[in-house]
Design an enzyme around this catalytic site. Structure first.
Site, PDB file in Angstrom:
ATOM      1  CB  SER A  94      -0.881  -0.117   1.389  1.00 57.70           C
ATOM      2  OG  SER A  94      -1.568   1.235   1.635  1.00 57.70           O
ATOM      3  CE  LYS A 144      -1.201  -5.155   3.755  1.00 51.76           C
ATOM      4  NZ  LYS A 144      -1.766  -6.074   2.600  1.00 51.76           N
ATOM      5  CE1 TYR A 171      -3.751  -2.946   5.829  1.00 54.43           C
ATOM      6  CE2 TYR A 171      -3.265  -0.618   5.198  1.00 54.43           C
ATOM      7  CZ  TYR A 171      -3.704  -1.869   4.689  1.00 54.43           C
ATOM      8  OH  TYR A 171      -3.534  -1.887   3.178  1.00 54.43           O
TER       9      TYR A 171
HETATM   10  P1  NAD Z   1     -10.896  -6.905   1.692  1.00 52.89           P
HETATM   11  O1  NAD Z   1     -11.032  -6.817   2.897  1.00 52.89           O
HETATM   12  O2  NAD Z   1     -12.009  -6.627   0.693  1.00 52.89           O
HETATM   13  O3  NAD Z   1     -10.337  -8.411   1.174  1.00 52.89           O
HETATM   14  C1  NAD Z   1      -9.395  -9.073   1.992  1.00 52.89           C
HETATM   15  C2  NAD Z   1      -9.950 -10.497   1.982  1.00 52.89           C
HETATM   16  O4  NAD Z   1      -8.979 -11.531   2.676  1.00 52.89           O
HETATM   17  C3  NAD Z   1     -11.376 -10.748   2.620  1.00 52.89           C
HETATM   18  O5  NAD Z   1     -12.224 -11.382   1.908  1.00 52.89           O
HETATM   19  C4  NAD Z   1     -11.041 -11.412   4.044  1.00 52.89           C
HETATM   20  O6  NAD Z   1     -12.215 -12.420   4.363  1.00 52.89           O
HETATM   21  C5  NAD Z   1      -9.780 -12.292   3.448  1.00 52.89           C
HETATM   22  N1  NAD Z   1      -9.137 -12.774   4.816  1.00 52.89           N
HETATM   23  C6  NAD Z   1      -8.480 -11.793   5.489  1.00 52.89           C
HETATM   24  N2  NAD Z   1      -7.747 -12.516   6.563  1.00 52.89           N
HETATM   25  C7  NAD Z   1      -7.651 -13.673   6.182  1.00 52.89           C
HETATM   26  C8  NAD Z   1      -7.001 -15.143   6.562  1.00 52.89           C
HETATM   27  N3  NAD Z   1      -6.448 -14.930   7.669  1.00 52.89           N
HETATM   28  N4  NAD Z   1      -7.267 -16.202   5.939  1.00 52.89           N
HETATM   29  C9  NAD Z   1      -8.064 -16.160   4.743  1.00 52.89           C
HETATM   30  N5  NAD Z   1      -8.575 -15.112   4.286  1.00 52.89           N
HETATM   31  C10 NAD Z   1      -8.449 -14.038   4.891  1.00 52.89           C
HETATM   32  O7  NAD Z   1      -9.784  -6.094   1.223  1.00 52.89           O
HETATM   33  P2  NAD Z   1      -9.160  -5.422  -0.288  1.00 52.89           P
HETATM   34  O8  NAD Z   1      -9.487  -4.266  -0.372  1.00 52.89           O
HETATM   35  O9  NAD Z   1      -9.587  -6.461  -1.312  1.00 52.89           O
HETATM   36  O10 NAD Z   1      -7.523  -5.827  -0.107  1.00 52.89           O
HETATM   37  C11 NAD Z   1      -6.986  -6.681  -0.159  1.00 52.89           C
HETATM   38  C12 NAD Z   1      -5.336  -6.376   0.047  1.00 52.89           C
HETATM   39  O11 NAD Z   1      -4.882  -5.315  -0.851  1.00 52.89           O
HETATM   40  C13 NAD Z   1      -4.970  -6.230   1.319  1.00 52.89           C
HETATM   41  O12 NAD Z   1      -3.766  -7.182   1.687  1.00 52.89           O
HETATM   42  C14 NAD Z   1      -4.946  -4.955   1.487  1.00 52.89           C
HETATM   43  O13 NAD Z   1      -4.128  -4.795   2.644  1.00 52.89           O
HETATM   44  C15 NAD Z   1      -4.397  -4.524   0.304  1.00 52.89           C
HETATM   45  N6  NAD Z   1      -4.553  -2.855  -0.009  1.00 52.89           N
HETATM   46  C16 NAD Z   1      -5.994  -2.547   0.097  1.00 52.89           C
HETATM   47  C17 NAD Z   1      -6.296  -1.231  -0.242  1.00 52.89           C
HETATM   48  C18 NAD Z   1      -7.718  -0.732  -0.480  1.00 52.89           C
HETATM   49  O14 NAD Z   1      -7.797   0.621  -0.246  1.00 52.89           O
HETATM   50  N7  NAD Z   1      -8.712  -1.316  -0.487  1.00 52.89           N
HETATM   51  C19 NAD Z   1      -5.050  -0.412  -0.530  1.00 52.89           C
HETATM   52  C20 NAD Z   1      -3.927  -0.615  -0.498  1.00 52.89           C
HETATM   53  C21 NAD Z   1      -3.604  -2.264  -0.123  1.00 52.89           C
HETATM   54  C1  UD1 Z   2      -5.482   4.581   3.476  1.00 54.17           C
HETATM   55  C2  UD1 Z   2      -4.078   4.302   2.940  1.00 54.17           C
HETATM   56  C3  UD1 Z   2      -4.199   3.167   2.009  1.00 54.17           C
HETATM   57  C4  UD1 Z   2      -4.837   1.956   2.811  1.00 54.17           C
HETATM   58  C5  UD1 Z   2      -6.178   2.511   2.893  1.00 54.17           C
HETATM   59  C6  UD1 Z   2      -6.991   1.333   3.523  1.00 54.17           C
HETATM   60  C7  UD1 Z   2      -2.646   6.112   2.963  1.00 54.17           C
HETATM   61  C8  UD1 Z   2      -2.038   7.412   2.099  1.00 54.17           C
HETATM   62  N1  UD1 Z   2      -3.592   5.492   2.235  1.00 54.17           N
HETATM   63  O1  UD1 Z   2      -6.097   5.180   2.245  1.00 54.17           O
HETATM   64  O2  UD1 Z   2      -2.899   2.757   1.714  1.00 54.17           O
HETATM   65  O3  UD1 Z   2      -4.677   0.864   2.005  1.00 54.17           O
HETATM   66  O4  UD1 Z   2      -6.195   3.460   3.768  1.00 54.17           O
HETATM   67  O5  UD1 Z   2      -8.222   1.462   4.178  1.00 54.17           O
HETATM   68  O6  UD1 Z   2      -2.108   6.032   4.088  1.00 54.17           O
HETATM   69  N2  UD1 Z   2     -12.145  10.953   3.966  1.00 54.17           N
HETATM   70  C9  UD1 Z   2     -13.071  11.864   4.459  1.00 54.17           C
HETATM   71  N3  UD1 Z   2     -14.107  11.275   4.858  1.00 54.17           N
HETATM   72  C10 UD1 Z   2     -14.535   9.954   5.170  1.00 54.17           C
HETATM   73  C11 UD1 Z   2     -13.547   8.937   4.559  1.00 54.17           C
HETATM   74  C12 UD1 Z   2     -12.390   9.630   4.075  1.00 54.17           C
HETATM   75  O7  UD1 Z   2     -12.837  13.106   4.307  1.00 54.17           O
HETATM   76  O8  UD1 Z   2     -15.741   9.764   5.451  1.00 54.17           O
HETATM   77  C13 UD1 Z   2     -10.707  11.622   3.271  1.00 54.17           C
HETATM   78  C14 UD1 Z   2      -9.713  11.041   4.109  1.00 54.17           C
HETATM   79  O9  UD1 Z   2      -9.270  12.083   5.064  1.00 54.17           O
HETATM   80  C15 UD1 Z   2      -8.742  11.070   2.906  1.00 54.17           C
HETATM   81  C16 UD1 Z   2      -9.502  10.541   1.870  1.00 54.17           C
HETATM   82  O10 UD1 Z   2     -10.973  10.941   2.241  1.00 54.17           O
HETATM   83  O11 UD1 Z   2      -8.016  12.194   2.665  1.00 54.17           O
HETATM   84  C17 UD1 Z   2      -9.432   9.217   1.583  1.00 54.17           C
HETATM   85  O12 UD1 Z   2      -9.513   8.282   2.424  1.00 54.17           O
HETATM   86  P1  UD1 Z   2      -9.980   6.634   2.645  1.00 54.17           P
HETATM   87  O13 UD1 Z   2     -10.662   6.411   1.408  1.00 54.17           O
HETATM   88  O14 UD1 Z   2     -10.179   6.293   3.915  1.00 54.17           O
HETATM   89  O15 UD1 Z   2      -8.390   6.212   2.259  1.00 54.17           O
HETATM   90  P2  UD1 Z   2      -6.896   6.575   2.628  1.00 54.17           P
HETATM   91  O16 UD1 Z   2      -7.000   6.859   4.170  1.00 54.17           O
HETATM   92  O17 UD1 Z   2      -6.150   7.675   1.686  1.00 54.17           O
END
Ligand code: NAD
Ligand code: UD1
Length: 339
Positions: free
Chosen positions: A124, A153, A149
């Site tokens: 991330s 990562k 978190y």
């Molecule tokens: P998500 O929560 O929708 O999907 C993760 C899945 O993993 C879920 O279905 C959950 O049930 C499963 N899971 C969690 N722990 C587990 C375990 N111990 N065994 C088996 N299954 C398990 O999340 P996502 O948004 O799809 O994110 C996927 C990956 O990408 C994560 O590693 C997250 O950290 C990373 N990531 C997400 C974002 C984001 O904003 N969505 C940003 C950056 C990185």
């Molecule tokens: C963060 C992490 C990202 C991580 C993700 C998982 C950073 C830069 N990014 O995303 O890597 O994987 O969380 O959840 O650390 N906001 C509002 N109101 C709301 C929600 C959000 O104003 O109700 C604003 C936040 O302040 C932020 C932006 O919207 O500026 C995006 O927020 P969000 O969607 O939560 O993602 P990040 O915090 O950027």
């Protein structure tokens, strides 16, 4: 080709599985349903007319994970999504996050290393913490990710680096996602958060559909053009495509070892107010909102330098913010029909 997707029923994993199945890849999926629903499989079937082979398994359980691997050989690639991802929750329950995100990674890596299976890791942009220069490139300092978190990562990345140093055939790609948004264009799968969402886009669409009275904008006097935080919102279909490119890159690479990090974003920063304005423009809906104080742990600005993934893999985002918001809104309306 046979690919294992962990956390495949989650938001990002489900979209990646669709692209894999559409390419006739045999897909195995492990998920413990901690943050997802079994119905996702039906959504995938509607789009692809196929389903992955699904196993309800907690990756923290080493013995069950080992049994799974004994039953399934010839896996040619692993895409590891399974993790907890709520930044706020991680500050309140750090051990839950270290235990799940690190133990799960170690258990699956054990297999990847024994069998020389290429490994894609979901990292991330949070690993950059409060970056000082923009766009952020992969060589920027990774320190102080601001939450347990984020620490998990970054630790995951370090573990992979150590494995790369220790094992002569270990190949891994680390993808540092910026902010994924939107849904599959069919409206059959999308982000389906359990409980109240913490992320901007699902909270915004839930507000507009009437589940919350207003969207809170966290902070109004950041040092950005309009005072609200700036992020790089990447369409989920583009992000999913980056995984397909990564699999091909890993598998076709001639070198026996690999450890490469790639940002995945659009390269463009948008503020919270930009997002609201764009949403109102493309949907014609009004977004009720109020300014509140900053959210703990938020960084003012994060957007990606995407030159590396573009030049090495030929990947580039095709969709823009408006496309992502339009599909997120369509998906919210689909959820409303289901409930
Ligand atoms: P998500 O929560 O929708 O999907 C993760 C899945 O993993 C879920 O279905 C959950 O049930 C499963 N899971 C969690 N722990 C587990 C375990 N111990 N065994 C088996 N299954 C398990 O999340 P996502 O948004 O799809 O994110 C996927 C990956 O990408 C994560 O590693 C997250 O950290 C990373 N990531 C997400 C974002 C984001 O904003 N969505 C940003 C950056 C990185
Ligand atoms: C963060 C992490 C990202 C991580 C993700 C998982 C950073 C830069 N990014 O995303 O890597 O994987 O969380 O959840 O650390 N906001 C509002 N109101 C709301 C929600 C959000 O104003 O109700 C604003 C936040 O302040 C932020 C932006 O919207 O500026 C995006 O927020 P969000 O969607 O939560 O993602 P990040 O915090 O950027």
């Amino acid at each position: 080709m046979k690919i294992l997707v962990t956390g495949g029923l989650g938001y990002i994993g489900s979209h990646v599985m669709v692209l894999l199945l559409e390419r006739n890849v045999e897909v195995l999926c492990i998920d413990n349903l901690d943050n997802s629903r079994l119905e996702v499989l039906d959504g995938i079937k509607k789009i692809t007319e196929r389903k992955p082979l699904f196993k309800n398994l907690d990756l923290k359980n080493k013995s069950e994970t080992d049994v799974f691997f004994k039953e399934h050989s010839n896996i040619q690639g692993i895409i590891h999504f399974a993790a907890h991802k709520a930044v706020n929750e991680s500050s309140k329950k750090p051990l839950l996050y270290y235990n799940n995100n690190i133990t799960g990674l170690l258990n699956i890596l054990d297999f990847s290393i024994k069998k020389d299976i290429p490994f894609i890791y979901s990292s991330s942009c949070t690993v950059y913490g409060d970056a000082k220069s923009f766009p952020i490139n992969e060589d920027a300092l990774t320190s102080n990710p601001k939450s347990p978190y984020g620490n998990t990562k970054l630790m995951g990345e370090q573990i992979l680096k150590d494995c790369f140093n220790a094992y002569c055939k270990f190949k891994t790609i680390i993808l540092r996602y910026f902010n994924p948004i939107g849904a599959h264009p069919s409206g059959n799968i999308g982000e389906f958060p359990l409980g109240t969402p913490q992320n901007l886009i699902p909270y915004l669409t839930q507000t507009v559909i009437g589940k919350h009275p207003f969207l809170k904008i966290y902070g109004s006097d950041y040092e950005t053009e309009d005072g609200t935080c700036v992020r790089d919102y990447i369409h989920i279909m583009d992000l999913a495509e980056a995984h397909i490119k990564s699999i091909n890159y890993l598998i076709s690479a001639k070198n026996k070892k690999m450890y490469e990090i790639f940002n995945v974003g659009t390269g463009k920063g948008s503020s919270v107010l930009d997002v609201i304005n764009a949403f109102e423009k493309v949907t014609g809906e009004n977004v009720p909102h109020k300014f509140v104080g900053p959210r703990e742990g938020d960084v003012p600005i994060a957007f990606a330098d995407v030159k590396k993934i573009n030049s090495k893999m030929g990947w580039k985002a095709k969709f823009n913010l408006e496309d992502g918001l339009r599909s997120a809104w369509n998906w919210e309306k689909e959820i409303a029909k289901k409930s």
